[in-house]
Design an enzyme around this catalytic site. Sequence first.
Site, short mmCIF file in Angstrom:
data_model
loop_
_atom_site.label_atom_id
_atom_site.label_comp_id
_atom_site.label_asym_id
_atom_site.label_seq_id
_atom_site.Cartn_x
_atom_site.Cartn_y
_atom_site.Cartn_z
N ARG A 1 0.85 -1.20 0.00
CA ARG A 1 0.00 0.00 0.00
C ARG A 1 0.88 1.24 0.00
O ARG A 1 0.61 2.22 -0.70
CB ARG A 1 -0.96 0.01 1.20
CG ARG A 1 -1.66 1.36 1.39
CD ARG A 1 -2.91 1.33 2.26
NE ARG A 1 -2.77 0.53 3.46
CZ ARG A 1 -2.03 0.86 4.53
NH1 ARG A 1 -1.34 1.98 4.55
NH2 ARG A 1 -1.97 0.05 5.57
N TYR B 1 -17.34 15.59 -16.29
CA TYR B 1 -17.76 14.19 -16.32
C TYR B 1 -18.78 13.95 -15.19
O TYR B 1 -18.59 14.42 -14.07
CB TYR B 1 -16.52 13.30 -16.16
CG TYR B 1 -16.82 11.89 -15.78
CD1 TYR B 1 -17.61 11.08 -16.59
CD2 TYR B 1 -16.32 11.34 -14.60
CE1 TYR B 1 -17.90 9.77 -16.23
CE2 TYR B 1 -16.60 10.03 -14.24
CZ TYR B 1 -17.39 9.26 -15.06
OH TYR B 1 -17.68 7.97 -14.70
N ASP C 1 -8.23 17.89 -15.43
CA ASP C 1 -8.45 16.49 -15.80
C ASP C 1 -8.05 16.35 -17.26
O ASP C 1 -8.71 16.86 -18.16
CB ASP C 1 -9.93 16.13 -15.58
CG ASP C 1 -10.21 14.66 -15.85
OD1 ASP C 1 -9.50 14.06 -16.67
OD2 ASP C 1 -11.17 14.12 -15.26
N LYS D 1 -8.50 5.08 -19.45
CA LYS D 1 -8.83 5.53 -20.80
C LYS D 1 -7.61 5.45 -21.72
O LYS D 1 -7.09 4.39 -21.92
CB LYS D 1 -9.45 6.93 -20.71
CG LYS D 1 -10.55 7.04 -19.62
CD LYS D 1 -11.76 6.23 -19.98
CE LYS D 1 -12.76 5.94 -18.86
NZ LYS D 1 -12.92 6.82 -17.75
C1 LIG Z 1 -12.89 12.77 -17.89
C2 LIG Z 1 -13.00 11.70 -16.85
N1 LIG Z 1 -12.45 11.88 -15.64
C3 LIG Z 1 -12.53 10.95 -14.67
C4 LIG Z 1 -13.19 9.76 -14.88
C5 LIG Z 1 -13.29 8.75 -13.76
O1 LIG Z 1 -12.37 7.73 -13.96
P1 LIG Z 1 -12.60 6.21 -13.50
O2 LIG Z 1 -13.78 5.68 -14.24
O3 LIG Z 1 -11.29 5.55 -13.85
O4 LIG Z 1 -12.84 6.25 -12.03
C6 LIG Z 1 -13.77 9.51 -16.12
C7 LIG Z 1 -14.48 8.25 -16.38
O5 LIG Z 1 -15.14 8.08 -17.36
C8 LIG Z 1 -13.67 10.50 -17.14
O6 LIG Z 1 -14.22 10.34 -18.35
#
Ligand SMILES: Cc1ncc(COP(=O)(O)O)c(C=O)c1O
Length: 386
Positions: free
Chosen positions: A55, A108, A181, A206
Site C-alpha cells: 500500500r 464528467y 483532468d 482511458k
Molecule cells: C474525464 C474523466 N475523468 C474521470 C473519470 C473517472 O475515472 P474512473 O472511471 O477511472 O474512475 C472519467 C471516467 O469516465 C472521465 O471520463
Amino acid sequence: MSEHRWDKSGFATRAIHAGQEPDPLTGAVVPPVYQVSTFAQDGVGGLRGGYEYSRSGNPTRHALEECLASLEGGSRALAFASGLAAEDTLLRALTQPGAHAVIGNDAYGGTYRLFSRVAEPWGLLHTPVDLTDLDAVRRAVEPGRTRIIWTETPTNPLLTVVDIAALAQIAHEAGALLVVDNTFASPYLQQPLALGADIVVHSTTKYLGGHSDVVGGALVVADPEVGEQLAYHQNAMGSVPGPWDSWLVLRGIKTLGVRMDRHSANARAIVDVLADHPRVVQVLYPGLPGHRGYEIAARQMRDFGGMVSFRVAGGVEEAVAVCGRTEVFTLGESLGGVESLIEHPGRMTHASAAGSALEVPDDLIRLSVGIEDADDLVADIVQALQ
Ligand SMILES: Cc1ncc(COP(=O)(O)O)c(C=O)c1O
C-alpha cells in the site's frame, strides 16, 4: 534517480523508458509484476530499495508513477485504483470542510457526483461555472475560500475547450490551485503543467491504459510539497492500484503516442462525414474550425484527439436508435481504448447529472473513435444514421 536519465528525451522515448530501466537482478527489459503485499527487512527497518508494504509502495506501481511524472513534466505522480479514487484523495487531501471549489459546468458526470453527493455533504462547497467565460470564473472565485478550480479540457461529453493558462492565472491570483483532468487529451496531446496548472488528474482507464482492460487513476503535480501531501494521503487512504493493474497501464503507455495519432486521424475522417450529414444537427469536435474552442485547442494541444460528440435530428429516440445500430462501434461506456465505442451520455455516462446544471442534451451521441481502419468506421456511422 533513474528518470533523470530520460529528462531530455522525446515523448515516445520517455513513454517506453522512463521509470523502466532493465530489472537490476535479471535484466528483464520490462518491469516485473511485483505481485506481493510485503517485503523482507534486513533487520528491523532495514528496507531493500525503500519497500516495506505494497500500500505504501510497490516497485511496479513506482515504475508507472515515475513514467507518468516524466510524461506530464511533473515533479511527482501518484497512481490510484481508479480516476475517481484519485479525485477523492485529491479533494480530501487539499481541501477541508468549509472550503470552496469552482468546477466546470460540463464535467464528467461521475466527477460531478463526487462533488455534489460525497464532497458537499462532507463540507466542500462548489459552484459550477462555464469555464470558457473568464469573467464568470472571476466572479465565482472567493479569495481565501476557493481552494480549487477544477476543469477538464476537452470536456466529457461536450468537448468544450478551456484556456488552461488563463484559468491558472485566475486561480493563482486567488490563492487557489488549478486542477486539470487531462483524460481526454492524454499527456501526448496536452501538457497542462507546462501551461501553469498545478495538478493533472487522469482516469488511466482511458487513453493511458488504452486497451479497455484495466481501471486506474493518477495525479501528477508540479510542486513537490503538494506531491508529498498527496503521497501521504495515498498511503493513509489506501486507494492504490494493484501491481498487475499498474503493469497493464504501463504497458499501454508505451504505445500512447502512435495510438493518439491514429485516434486523431480516424476522428477527423468521421467528423468530415458527420459535418455534411443531413441527419446531424451539430458536431462537437475541437478540431473543427467552427468549434468555439478551436483557436485555444490549436494553441494548447498537439492534435485534437479521438473523442467526437454529435447531435442528431429526431431527438432522444433517434439518438438511442443510432447507438443501437452500429456494428463496428460497440455500444458501451468508457473511452480511450483501441476499439471504437458509441454511447448515449444522457442515459449512460452522464445520467447522474440529470436535472442539474450539468445535464447534457438528450439528442447527443458520444463516440470514442478507436484505431481500426477509418473506412470501416466511417461506413459504420453512415449506415447507423440511415
Ligand atoms: C474525464 C474523466 N475523468 C474521470 C473519470 C473517472 O475515472 P474512473 O472511471 O477511472 O474512475 C472519467 C471516467 O469516465 C472521465 O471520463
